[in-house]
Design an enzyme around this catalytic site. Structure first.
Site, mmCIF file in Angstrom:
data_model
loop_
_atom_site.group_PDB
_atom_site.id
_atom_site.type_symbol
_atom_site.label_atom_id
_atom_site.label_comp_id
_atom_site.label_asym_id
_atom_site.label_seq_id
_atom_site.Cartn_x
_atom_site.Cartn_y
_atom_site.Cartn_z
ATOM 1 N N HIS A 252 7.780 3.062 0.057
ATOM 2 C CA HIS A 252 7.257 2.803 -1.261
ATOM 3 C C HIS A 252 8.320 2.469 -2.374
ATOM 4 O O HIS A 252 8.467 3.287 -3.332
ATOM 5 C CB HIS A 252 6.531 4.353 -1.468
ATOM 6 C CG HIS A 252 5.328 4.109 -2.623
ATOM 7 N ND1 HIS A 252 4.340 4.958 -2.696
ATOM 8 C CD2 HIS A 252 5.267 3.299 -3.701
ATOM 9 C CE1 HIS A 252 3.556 4.702 -3.777
ATOM 10 N NE2 HIS A 252 4.197 3.547 -4.270
ATOM 11 N N ILE B 65 -1.348 -7.779 -10.179
ATOM 12 C CA ILE B 65 -0.546 -7.977 -8.931
ATOM 13 C C ILE B 65 -1.229 -8.938 -8.165
ATOM 14 O O ILE B 65 -0.254 -9.738 -7.450
ATOM 15 C CB ILE B 65 -0.229 -6.545 -8.447
ATOM 16 C CG1 ILE B 65 0.685 -5.848 -9.258
ATOM 17 C CG2 ILE B 65 0.428 -6.769 -7.021
ATOM 18 C CD1 ILE B 65 0.928 -4.378 -8.871
ATOM 19 N N ARG C 107 -2.096 1.533 -2.287
ATOM 20 C CA ARG C 107 -1.856 2.877 -1.980
ATOM 21 C C ARG C 107 -2.232 3.008 -0.389
ATOM 22 O O ARG C 107 -3.222 2.549 -0.124
ATOM 23 C CB ARG C 107 -2.895 3.659 -2.957
ATOM 24 C CG ARG C 107 -2.398 3.866 -4.255
ATOM 25 C CD ARG C 107 -1.322 4.812 -4.556
ATOM 26 N NE ARG C 107 -0.844 5.036 -5.909
ATOM 27 C CZ ARG C 107 0.147 4.257 -6.421
ATOM 28 N NH1 ARG C 107 0.387 3.297 -5.779
ATOM 29 N NH2 ARG C 107 0.289 4.588 -7.618
ATOM 30 N N GLU D 132 2.125 10.165 2.348
ATOM 31 C CA GLU D 132 3.398 9.859 1.805
ATOM 32 C C GLU D 132 4.038 11.225 0.938
ATOM 33 O O GLU D 132 3.156 11.867 0.433
ATOM 34 C CB GLU D 132 3.668 8.727 1.315
ATOM 35 C CG GLU D 132 3.097 8.495 -0.090
ATOM 36 C CD GLU D 132 3.404 6.975 -0.529
ATOM 37 O OE1 GLU D 132 3.946 7.022 -1.780
ATOM 38 O OE2 GLU D 132 2.936 5.916 0.131
#
Length: 310
Positions: free
Chosen positions: A277, A153, A230, A259
């Site tokens: 998210h 990523i 995260r 979360e």
């Protein structure tokens, strides 16, 4: 007879149908359903589908005596008791690579929105406030981007940055072999050099609060932070204080500590863009993740090696 699969995450109808073609599904996307189904059907369950946030605990694994296969739908697996599962010879897989483009796209969307103040300017325009009454915002192009976690990523974020004539540096535990990007041996050093810092590192104990007050101070009042990894990687209290005081220019977050409950210290701030998210969620990404799970599961139950082992 199809294997029994415990699903601990929400699935859309098309995904559920695809999975149900190969498994007898026990669907438990809520904590209450999870506890109930493990108690009543634990002895029959051979596979679990979860994700990094939802996880699977060692205690739950103990309650699943026939468990042999666990899959995280996305790339993350920080809340799965990996070592404990391995000790039971349970095969572990994840969805590495299935949503990388989607996450990188979203990271850059958050960066653009935060730097160019898109959310507040949308609101101002709807309220009839025209441009001369609004402060100028900086360019995104031509700046320096720090990537914390140069995995797949992170590399895709850097590739997108190149299209904006942005110079990219990075920090990993060690330099990435073959990368021509500039390496920094600490997060603080990377932040001091960067105009923007994008977090793409895995979660878990090893990266807990890796971005703390010192990193935010190094990024500075003209700096911007984006987190698509995260929530635990960022010290939320330190971030809220920096945004409140103006010692950090702005931020874009897709992930949070605690979360799905949003940290209330962030809600009232105008120099932050928040999304729930969803960075890795798109029809294409979800379809690829489900297909990856099915291929891994089919290979495992056919006695073949899985494609994306943890």
């Amino acid at each position: 007879m199809k294997p029994s699969l415990l699903v601990l995450i929400s699935l859309r109808d098309d995904s559920y149908a695809s999975v149900a073609a190969s498994f007898d599904i026990l669907y438990a996307p809520t904590p209450e359903q999870r506890t109930q189904i493990i108690a009543s059907h634990g002895a029959t369950i051979r596979a679990v589908l979860t994700n990094g946030t939802t996880g699977l605990t060692a205690d739950e694994i103990d309650r699943l005596p026939d468990l042999e296969f666990v899959s995280a739908l996305g790339a993350g697996y920080e809340n799965i008791a990996v070592d404990y599962a391995r000790a039971r010879d349970i095969v572990l897989v994840n969805g590495a690579g299935t949503n990388d483009d989607c996450v990188a796209d979203h990271a850059f969307a958050l960066l653009l929105a935060a730097v160019r103040d898109i959310a507040q300017r949308d609101r101002a325009t709807r309220d009839g406030v025209w441009r001369d009454k609004l402060p100028l915002r900086p360019n995104v192009s031509g700046k320096r981007l720090g990537v914390l976690g140069l995995g797949n990523i992170g590399l895709k974020v850097a590739r997108r940055a190149a299209g904006f004539d942005i110079e990219t540096g990075y920090h990993n535990r060690k330099p990435r072999e073959g990368s021509a990007l500039r390496y920094f041996d600490s997060v603080v050093a990377l932040a001091e050099w960067s105009d923007f810092l994008v977090i793409a590192t895995p979660g878990g104990a090893g990266t807990h609060h890796l971005v703390d007050r010192a990193v935010l101070d190094a990024l500075g009042p003209l700096g911007f932070l984006v987190n698509v990894s995260r929530g635990s990687v960022v010290d939320t209290a330190a971030l809220a204080a920096a945004l409140e005081a103006g010692t950090l220019g702005g931020a874009g977050l897709d992930v949070y500590e605690g979360e799905p409950h949003l940290p209330q210290a962030l809600v009232h701030l105008k120099n932050i863009v928040l999304t729930p998210h969803v960075a890795g969620s798109s029809p294409e990404a979800i379809g690829a993740s489900v297909q990856n799970f099915l291929v891994n599961a089919q290979r495992h139950f056919a006695g073949e090696a899985v494609l994306t082992p943890i």
